[in-house]
Every structure is written in structure tokens, then in C-alpha cells.
Design an enzyme around this catalytic site. Structure first.
Site, PDB file in Angstrom:
ATOM      1  N   GLN A 202       0.839 -11.370  -2.691  1.00 23.02           N
ATOM      2  CA  GLN A 202      -0.531 -10.870  -2.512  1.00 23.02           C
ATOM      3  C   GLN A 202      -1.082 -10.336  -3.828  1.00 23.02           C
ATOM      4  OE1 GLN A 202       0.015  -7.909   0.673  1.00 23.02           O
ATOM      5  NE2 GLN A 202      -1.348  -9.153   1.924  1.00 23.02           N
TER       6      GLN A 202
ATOM      7  N   HIS B  37      -5.670  -1.471  -4.777  1.00 16.90           N
ATOM      8  CA  HIS B  37      -6.076  -0.261  -4.063  1.00 16.90           C
ATOM      9  C   HIS B  37      -6.937   0.613  -4.954  1.00 16.90           C
ATOM     10  CE1 HIS B  37      -2.520  -1.581  -1.780  1.00 16.90           C
ATOM     11  NE2 HIS B  37      -3.183  -1.097  -0.757  1.00 16.90           N
TER      12      HIS B  37
ATOM     13  N   ASP C 271      -2.626  -7.614  -4.456  1.00 15.18           N
ATOM     14  CA  ASP C 271      -2.789  -6.411  -3.654  1.00 15.18           C
ATOM     15  C   ASP C 271      -3.368  -5.289  -4.511  1.00 15.18           C
ATOM     16  OD1 ASP C 271      -2.614  -4.977  -1.359  1.00 15.18           O
ATOM     17  OD2 ASP C 271      -0.460  -5.224  -1.088  1.00 15.18           O
TER      18      ASP C 271
ATOM     19  N   ARG D 106       7.112 -11.176   5.775  1.00 12.06           N
ATOM     20  CA  ARG D 106       6.683 -10.938   7.147  1.00 12.06           C
ATOM     21  C   ARG D 106       7.438 -11.892   8.074  1.00 12.06           C
ATOM     22  NH1 ARG D 106       0.150  -9.922   6.184  1.00 12.06           N
ATOM     23  NH2 ARG D 106       0.460  -8.277   4.618  1.00 12.06           N
TER      24      ARG D 106
ATOM     25  N   LYS E 176     -12.707  -3.098   8.232  1.00 14.66           N
ATOM     26  CA  LYS E 176     -12.599  -3.952   7.049  1.00 14.66           C
ATOM     27  C   LYS E 176     -13.687  -5.013   7.023  1.00 14.66           C
ATOM     28  CE  LYS E 176      -9.107  -6.877   9.340  1.00 14.66           C
ATOM     29  NZ  LYS E 176      -7.745  -7.433   9.248  1.00 14.66           N
TER      30      LYS E 176
ATOM     31  N   HIS F 160      -8.179  -0.721   0.455  1.00 12.45           N
ATOM     32  CA  HIS F 160      -7.183  -1.780   0.315  1.00 12.45           C
ATOM     33  C   HIS F 160      -7.943  -3.094   0.123  1.00 12.45           C
ATOM     34  CE1 HIS F 160      -4.054   0.790   2.463  1.00 12.45           C
ATOM     35  NE2 HIS F 160      -5.182   1.367   2.836  1.00 12.45           N
TER      36      HIS F 160
ATOM     37  N   CYS G 122       0.789  -1.236   0.000  1.00 11.34           N
ATOM     38  CA  CYS G 122       0.000   0.000   0.000  1.00 11.34           C
ATOM     39  C   CYS G 122       0.822   1.288   0.000  1.00 11.34           C
ATOM     40  CB  CYS G 122      -1.029  -0.004   1.130  1.00 11.34           C
ATOM     41  SG  CYS G 122      -0.541  -0.783   2.647  1.00 11.34           S
TER      42      CYS G 122
END
Length: 394
Positions: free
Chosen positions: A143, A147, A145, A125, A227, A273, A96
């Protein structure tokens, strides 16, 4: 019930090594499966107006300090530095902040919104070694990912579209049961409490409009916004958390992200997100356990295998293999001295759905004996590609 790691070994998909804990070594079959799953969601994002981007993996700590991740998430991040030894950089745990920097490169009017970006972000991670679990819990994963940068007035529509995409994707994989959970403001949260309530109300309202029952998870939201989490249920009643969409009204202010509204004033956008799979690796691990290796036919990494009856059929088998490869149909051919029954048994262990048996009769007649399960059908060579492509269709 086999674990996804046992199935991966059976199907020759991937493995892990002690030298790379929490990371995957993909074999050809597994990497083909990974890429097909990735391409499937790529086409869906493009269909909904997203644009694909790529951002760096190793970024300065100051970026993560601005985003709040360093304070809220620092224990789960990997750090490194320059040759002088300063630990001034971090491997990204999510994409992000990079997407925010991309948005900031332009000057945006309200007419430009929504701006939709997505990335197959390779993230890291620092999970505890005892928590690692094959594909389901990793230190390095990918991911999907995405946005959306939009105005408050556009949030409901964009969240609704996310839920629409989710239902479409999950049904294509055979999932019917979908649990919806809304996670609200945690104790360690950024931003104004009134905006949190407004955002939570929007998420609940969209779920009601979409006739989706939801469960509240009080205090389980991200530090920058509430979320929706989507969980799938398998035939054993196990629940798998997958898709998520987070309504973020904090990071735009922290990064001074803005657009010009209809009154000519600067206004912070909202950032949504979102991810459909969450982690492609975890999605594959889940899929293997749910299907026990009998993958959906349209996504199987090895849809066909050829069993020549004898040496006289070897050349014809190779010609068939080239024909399939030219049609972008992966195939394996067993030229061993084993009996046909042994070859078929091997193919069944690999869960290959289409077994092509060729002997002297098939060679002379330009035919193929196509076996699916226990049923065998003799078809013309000229019909083979159409038959297999139809079988692979979603």
C-alpha cells in the site's frame, strides 16, 4: 480482451505459484514497472510535504486490540507467535497503528501540525482462496499508505489537497472519468455519533467546494470514521476503486495521542488515512487490463529494444545498449539468428514502443533506424538519448 494475468505473461512481468497463493513473483520487467510506479507516487508525496517512514510487519496482538482491528478485522488477519507457540503476534493488514506509534514518540505543539507520514507498507490479509484474482485480489500486497495528523481546523484543506493529488496522478495515467463516493457511519462503529455527522459533513463540503459530484454509500464507512472513495472508469465502462481518504477521530483517543493546542491544553488530533493507488499490485493489474499491455510510454518497463541486422552490427548494437543503460533507459538486444522481421514481431508482442534497427549502413554512418509503430526514422546516434528521454517524459 485479455486478462491482466495473460498480459503479464505476454510482457514477462510476473506470475504466481501454488506454494504462495495470493502472492506475486516479480520478473525483472515487472519489478522495474513496480519500482517506477512506486517512485512516481513517492515524488508526489514528498512534493506535498510528507516524510517517508518504515514500520515493522509483525507486531503484538495488543496493538491491534487497542486499535480495534482485532475485534473488527481479526478474521482477515494472519497470526503467529514465539517458539513457545503462543499466537501473540499478527502480520499487519495496514500501517496506521505503526504510524500512530511514530507520532507518539514526539511531543507536538499545534505549530507542528500537520504531521504527514507515508510508507510503502507490505501488508497481509487472509483473503479466502476463492476470492484471489491475480494482482487484483491478493493476500500480500504493498500500500502507498499515508497519514496526516492534524487539527480539526486543518481537515478541509488536507482533504482538498488529497483530491488535488488524485486528479493529477490519475490524469497522468490517462484516466479522465473519476467517480467520488462518500461512505458514512456503519452499524459497527466506534465513537460519538455527533462527531461522525461532523466528519461526514466536512467530506461532503470539500467535495462540493471542489465541484466534485458524489454518491453516498450509507453505512459503508470504516469502523473508525467516514471516508471518500475514488473510482476510475475505463473505456469499457468498468469501474475500478482506487484512492481513499478516511477521516479518523477515534484512534487518536484509543491510543491517547495528543498535541498541545494554542491554549496550552492537550487535544486529540484527527488522523487522515489515505492512499492514492490503494495497492500498487492492484493498480498494475488494473493498468494492464485497461491498456491491454500498451502501457503509458513514461512508465513502460522496457522502452527500447535493439535489432541488429547481422553479426557485423552486433558490436555496434552492444555499444548502443550500454549508451542507453548509462542514461537509465532499460533496453533489450536480440542477437539471435532470426530475421529482422521476426525480431520486430517479438518486440511488438512485448509492446516495446521504440525499436532500434542497426545494420552495416547504420554502423558506418553512426546512425540508428528508429521504428515506432510502422513509422521508421533514421537519426544520428548522438541524438538517440535525447529522442528517447523526450519520448519518456510525462
Amino acid at each position: 480482451m485479455k486478462t491482466h494475468r495473460e498480459i503479464a505473461q505476454q510482457l514477462d512481468l510476473f506470475h504466481s505459484e501454488p506454494q504462495g497463493p495470493g502472492m506475486i513473483f516479480w520478473h525483472p520487467n515487472g519489478w522495474r514497472l513496480f519500482q517506477d510506479i512506486q517512485q512516481h507516487i513517492r515524488e508526489l508525496y514528498l512534493q506535498y510535504g510528507f516524510e517517508e517512514v518504515r514500520t515493522p510487519q509483525f507486531l503484538k496482538k495488543e496493538l491491534w486490540q487497542t486499535s480495534g482491528h482485532l475485534a473488527m478485522y481479526g478474521e482477515d488477519m494472519f497470526f503467529g507467535g514465539d517458539p513457545a507457540g503462543e499466537q501473540d503476534y499478527a502480520l499487519k493488514p495496514m500501517s496506521c497503528p505503526g504510524h500512530i506509534l511514530l507520532f507518539k514518540r514526539g511531543v507536538h505543539s499545534y505549530r507542528d501540525l500537520p504531521v504527514k507520514l507515508f510508507e510503502f507498507g507490505l501488508v497481509h490479509r487472509n483473503e479466502a482462496s476463492g476470492a484471489l484474482n491475480g494482482c487484483l485480489r491478493l493476500r500480500q500486497f504493498t500500500q502507498d499508505d499515508a497519514h496526516v495528523f492534524c487539527a480539526w481546523s486543518q481537515v478541509k484543506h488536507e482533504v482538498s489537497q488529497f483530491l488535488e493529488r488524485a486528479r493529477q496522478v490519475y490524469r497522468q495515467y490517462g484516466y479522465q472519468q473519476l467517480a467520488v463516493k462518500i461512505s458514512t457511519r456503519p452499524e459497527a462503529a466506534l465513537g460519538d455519533e455527533a462527531l461522525w455527522h461532523q466528519a461526514e459533513h466536512i467530506l461532503m463540503e470539500v467535495c462540493r467546494d471542489e465541484s466534485m459530484d458524489y454518491e453516498l454509500q450509507v453505512g459503508e464507512g470504516s469502523f473508525y470514521g467516514p471516508k471518500i472513495e475514488l473510482a476510475l472508469q475505463d473505456s469499457l465502462g468498468r469501474e475500478w476503486q482506487c484512492g481513499t481518504i478516511q477521516l479518523d477521530f477515534n484512534l487518536p483517543g484509543r491510543f491517547e495521542v495528543a498535541f498541545t493546542n494554542a491554549a496550552g491544553e492537550r487535544e486529540h488530533p484527527v488522523i487522515l488515512h489515505q492512499a492514492m493507488y490503494g495497492s500498487i499490485e492492484r493498480w498494475i493489474g488494473m493498468l494492464l487490463e485497461v491498456t491491454q499491455g500498451a502501457l503509458p510510454k513514461w512508465i513502460h518497463p522496457l522502452p527500447a529494444a535493439i535489432a541488429p541486422v547481422n553479426e557485423a552490427a552486433a558490436e555496434y548494437a552492444d555499444a548502443l545498449a550500454e549508451l542507453l543503460k548509462a542514461a537509465d533507459l532499460p533496453v533489450m538486444t536480440d542477437h539471435s539468428n532470426c530475421s529482422v522481421s521476426r525480431k520486430i514481431k517479438r518486440f511488438h508482442q512485448l509492446k516495446i514502443p521504440n525499436i532500434l534497427i542497426v545494420g552495416e549502413k547504420e554502423v558506418s554512418n553512426e546512425q540508428v533506424a528508429l521504428r515506432r509503430g510502422k513509422a521508421v526514422t533514421v537519426i544520428e546516434k548522438s541524438q538517440l538519448i535525447a529522442q528517447l528521454l523526450a519520448f519518456r517524459a510525462i
